[in-house]
Design a protein around this motif. Structure first.
Motif, short mmCIF file in Angstrom:
data_model
loop_
_atom_site.label_atom_id
_atom_site.label_comp_id
_atom_site.label_asym_id
_atom_site.label_seq_id
_atom_site.Cartn_x
_atom_site.Cartn_y
_atom_site.Cartn_z
N TYR A 195 0.82 -1.22 0.00
CA TYR A 195 0.00 0.00 0.00
C TYR A 195 0.85 1.27 0.00
CZ TYR A 195 -3.47 3.36 1.63
OH TYR A 195 -4.29 4.44 1.77
N VAL A 196 0.50 2.21 -0.87
CA VAL A 196 1.07 3.56 -0.78
C VAL A 196 -0.10 4.53 -0.67
CG1 VAL A 196 3.29 3.34 -1.95
CG2 VAL A 196 1.21 3.51 -3.29
N PRO A 197 0.05 5.59 0.15
CA PRO A 197 -1.05 6.55 0.30
C PRO A 197 -1.37 7.25 -1.02
CG PRO A 197 0.58 6.84 2.04
CD PRO A 197 1.15 5.88 1.06
N LEU A 198 -2.60 7.69 -1.12
CA LEU A 198 -3.11 8.31 -2.34
C LEU A 198 -2.26 9.50 -2.78
CD1 LEU A 198 -5.50 8.25 -4.36
CD2 LEU A 198 -6.69 9.81 -2.85
N TRP A 199 -1.82 10.32 -1.79
CA TRP A 199 -1.11 11.55 -2.15
C TRP A 199 0.34 11.29 -2.58
CZ3 TRP A 199 -3.37 10.35 2.45
CH2 TRP A 199 -2.51 9.95 3.47
N GLN A 200 0.86 10.08 -2.28
CA GLN A 200 2.23 9.81 -2.71
C GLN A 200 2.30 9.32 -4.15
OE1 GLN A 200 4.40 7.19 -0.12
NE2 GLN A 200 4.36 8.66 1.56
N ASP A 201 1.43 8.41 -4.47
CA ASP A 201 1.45 7.83 -5.80
C ASP A 201 0.02 7.44 -6.18
OD1 ASP A 201 1.87 6.51 -8.15
OD2 ASP A 201 3.45 5.20 -7.40
N ILE A 210 -1.67 6.83 -8.87
CA ILE A 210 -1.99 5.76 -9.82
C ILE A 210 -1.78 4.39 -9.18
CG2 ILE A 210 -1.30 4.70 -12.01
CD1 ILE A 210 -0.68 7.55 -12.98
N ARG A 211 -0.65 4.26 -8.50
CA ARG A 211 -0.36 3.00 -7.83
C ARG A 211 -1.42 2.72 -6.75
NH1 ARG A 211 4.05 -0.30 -7.39
NH2 ARG A 211 4.25 -1.43 -5.43
N ASN A 212 -1.74 3.77 -6.01
CA ASN A 212 -2.74 3.63 -4.95
C ASN A 212 -4.07 3.16 -5.52
OD1 ASN A 212 -5.21 5.09 -3.66
ND2 ASN A 212 -3.76 4.79 -1.98
N LEU A 213 -4.51 3.82 -6.60
CA LEU A 213 -5.81 3.46 -7.17
C LEU A 213 -5.79 2.06 -7.75
CD1 LEU A 213 -7.06 6.75 -8.82
CD2 LEU A 213 -7.81 5.68 -6.71
N SER A 214 -4.64 1.66 -8.32
CA SER A 214 -4.60 0.32 -8.90
C SER A 214 -4.68 -0.75 -7.82
CB SER A 214 -3.35 0.14 -9.76
OG SER A 214 -2.20 0.25 -8.97
N ILE A 215 -4.30 -0.39 -6.60
CA ILE A 215 -4.45 -1.35 -5.50
C ILE A 215 -5.89 -1.38 -5.02
CG2 ILE A 215 -3.77 -1.87 -3.12
CD1 ILE A 215 -1.16 -0.36 -3.67
N VAL A 216 -6.46 -0.20 -4.89
CA VAL A 216 -7.72 -0.07 -4.17
C VAL A 216 -8.95 -0.28 -5.06
CG1 VAL A 216 -9.09 1.58 -2.86
CG2 VAL A 216 -6.67 1.43 -2.47
N MET A 217 -8.79 -0.02 -6.35
CA MET A 217 -9.94 0.01 -7.25
C MET A 217 -10.75 -1.31 -7.26
SD MET A 217 -11.12 2.45 -8.79
CE MET A 217 -12.75 2.45 -9.46
N LEU A 218 -10.06 -2.43 -7.50
CA LEU A 218 -10.79 -3.70 -7.61
C LEU A 218 -11.52 -4.08 -6.32
CD1 LEU A 218 -8.69 -6.20 -9.76
CD2 LEU A 218 -10.87 -5.15 -10.31
#
Lengths: 304, 323
Positions: free
Chosen positions: B176-182, B184-192
């Motif tokens: 996990y990386v916080p939304l404000w750091q990265d 795109i990476r954050n959303l790709s983790i959380v989206m599904l």
């Protein structure tokens, strides 16, 4: 002189055909239900298919659900294995048929025990009212604050896994949910004049509750029980999937999705797809049937 | 209004104390001695002295009522004790995992609202047409689909699609990386996970929107508005939807608490290190201090979201606060 008061009212379940006649006999009721509620009938058929598969698993299943066949591991669906085999070479169709038994045993037992306990608490709470009602409502509020799966996890963490404990774990959170709904219907019935009349005639609590209150909350009660069966099946699948429910070697749908299913997802997707499809179709059927039942039992909703 | 708000807020405390009592009692029902489990599970031999130390450490040798008051006092200070498994303070274990669960929950709520309200409204306006039938089937299926299975299937689909498009399979990252750091990476983790949970949530809210909308559309003031010659869109947006959303707000609020339950299973599927997964681990490891703390956290969220719903409801519907 004795006066008989008919224990009926407008809320008693009614199923009428196009001409407003009440059907007689099992076949008559079934035929009318199919004509009036075709979507609900599809649901009922789905439930019956899985229910009967569970009951007659020994006769219907082509293989033993627990016997490994290392010569036929992760085989794709074929004539020999209609739905393929899992990572231990067990026939998926047979495991799904036996899994239906586990699902329905857990689903029906939890729904019935939870439902009837809720019925008793709900009716008693509404009928006696006063301080008992107040305290019961507070307690129910507290239990209701626990999401179903969280409560079930807490119970499992104490009593351990296995089919009996899973049933207990799912039944407990269902009780207040039923009691709450039954109470609100029963409160309305308590104010109806014939209950006053029955009380004025000196009938005992048991008689008034059993003959006048309970039959009148049967409508919503049946609808809740139906919904509970679906919820309980989903909860059992979730617990088993987490490894905290039914344990190997008992075939259970949630358990079939654990471990192997994810590992082999890309090479043998049937292991992951079919058990989930079984859960979905069963609960889908129960929900369709439950919706139809609600339409029949609650005339106010019929127009929607 | 203030009277209602204050009495409603005060009602939270007895419920929370009751829930704490229930959790406390449940955890005391554990068969056998917690310390035996704790010391025995290490596989090492232990002495009578270490057993006594353990008893004193947990405070199990004192009267129940004192233990309970201690437990309550701990809760009030957010001091849940130490995890029996990792030895770290429970509050630290929870705090490090809380943001990801919260993000998934909030995102699932947004997804649910965005799907449910338009679809529910359309379904009601086109009652008994094929559109209605389609939306209703979609929503009943949402109630029947186990979230973890939907998760497995969606991973499967992502794997297959990326394989076909890019030539190599792609899996969402798990660290996990916080939304404000990265972002795109954050959303790709959380989206599904959010979509998986959001579907069921949307299904419930959709049904509620539809039936509330149908009820409102039959009201006299809608007929009046129509008779006045107001345009259809205005009637739906200003008059109907505004009133139909009341029960929908309730359902969204109540379901938010139950979303946390959905997280338990979904985080497992997607290997997300959130509080749902922590809960499963704590039950598997028989870490009672962690389990009871997590249950209390979830219950508190449930009770508070109920409070918010009630207050919102009173604000939206004057009939309640004036009654």
């Amino acid at each position: 002189m004795t006066i008989e008061i008919a224990p009926t009212s407008a809320t008693v379940p009614v199923l009428v055909d196009e001409r407003g006649r009440t059907p007689h006999g099992l076949w008559g009721v079934a035929a009318t239900f199919f004509r009036r509620q075709p979507v609900g009938a599809i649901g009922l058929v789905l439930v019956l298919i899985f229910g009967l598969a569970g009951i007659f698993a020994e006769w219907v299943a082509p293989y033993n659900p627990t016997s490994n066949d290392f010569a036929a591991m992760t085989e794709a669906p074929s004539w020999a294995h209609w739905l393929g085999t899992d990572q231990l070479g067990r026939d998926l169709l047979s495991r799904i048929l036996y899994g239906a038994r586990t699902a329905f045993i857990v689903g029906m037992t939890s729904a019935l025990v939870g439902g009837f306990s809720g019925l008793v608490i709900g009716v008693a709470s509404a009928y006696f009212g006063g301080r008992l009602d107040l305290w019961l409502q507070r307690v129910l509020d507290i239990v209701m604050a626990f999401p179903l799966i969280i409560m079930a996890l807490a119970v499992v963490s104490i009593f351990g896994t296995g089919i009996q404990n899973v049933i207990v774990a799912i039944t407990i959170p269902l009780i207040p949910r039923c009691a709450r709904i039954v109470r609100s219907s029963a409160l309305a019935i308590r104010e109806v004049p014939y209950v006053d009349a029955a009380r004025a005639l000196g009938y005992g609590h048991t008689r008034i509750i059993m003959r006048h209150m309970v039959p009148n909350v049967m409508g919503p009660f049946l609808v809740i029980i139906t919904a509970f069966v679906g919820q309980a099946i989903l909860a059992e699948a979730a617990l088993s999937y987490l490894g905290l429910g039914v344990q190997e070697p008992v075939p259970a749908w949630g358990l079939m999705l654990q471990g192997g299913a994810e590992e082999y997802a890309s090479t043998a997707p049937w292991i992951a797809i079919f058990p989930g499809l079984a859960i979905m179709l069963t609960v889908f059927g129960i929900n369709l049937f439950g919706d139809a039942l609600r339409d029949i039992l609650d005339p106010k909703l019929r127009e929607r | 209004m203030y009277r209602y708000i204050i009495s409603r807020i005060l009602l939270v405390f007895p419920t929370l104390i009751g829930a704490a009592a229930l959790v406390f009692l449940l955890m005391r029902l554990v068969p056998g001695d917690i310390c035996l489990v704790r010391l025995g599970s290490g596989g090492t031999s232990f002495t009578q002295a270490s057993l006594a130390t353990c008893h004193a450490e947990i405070g199990i040798d004192r009267p129940w009522i004192l233990q309970f008051l201690d437990f309550l006092w701990g809760l009030a200070r957010l001091d849940f004790g130490k995890s029996m498994w990792s030895g770290k303070p429970v509050i630290v274990e929870i705090a490090t995992r809380f943001p990801i669960s919260l993000e998934v929950a909030v995102m699932a709520t947004v997804i649910a609202v965005v799907i449910a309200i338009p679809l529910g409204t359309i379904s009601a306006l086109k009652q008994n047409t094929w559109v209605d039938l389609l939306v209703r089937t979609f929503s009943i299926a949402g109630l029947a689909t186990p979230a973890f299975w939907l998760g497995i299937v969606s991973i499967l689909i992502v794997l297959d699609v990326t394989q076909a498009v890019f030539g190599h399979p792609w899996m969402p990252p798990i660290d996990y990386v916080p939304l404000w750091q990265d972002p795109i990476r954050n959303l790709s983790i959380v989206m599904l996970p959010a979509l998986t949970i959001g579907y069921r949530y949307a299904a419930v809210s959709m049904r509620m929107t539809r039936s509330a909308m149908l009820e409102v559309l039959r009201e006299d003031y809608i007929r009046t508005a129509r008779a006045k010659g107001l345009i259809r869109r205005l009637i739906i947006n200003r008059h109907a939807l505004k009133n139909a959303l009341l029960p929908v707000v309730t359902v969204i609020g109540i379901e938010f608490a139950f979303l946390i339950g959905g997280l338990v299973v979904t985080e497992q599927v997607f290997n997300l290190n959130g509080i749902g997964r922590l809960m499963v681990l704590s039950v598997q490891n028989q870490d009672y201090t962690l389990t009871q703390a997590l249950v209390m956290v979830v219950v508190t969220i449930a009770v508070l979201s109920n409070l918010v719903v009630d207050l919102l409801y009173a604000w939206l519907d004057p009939r309640i606060r004036l009654a």
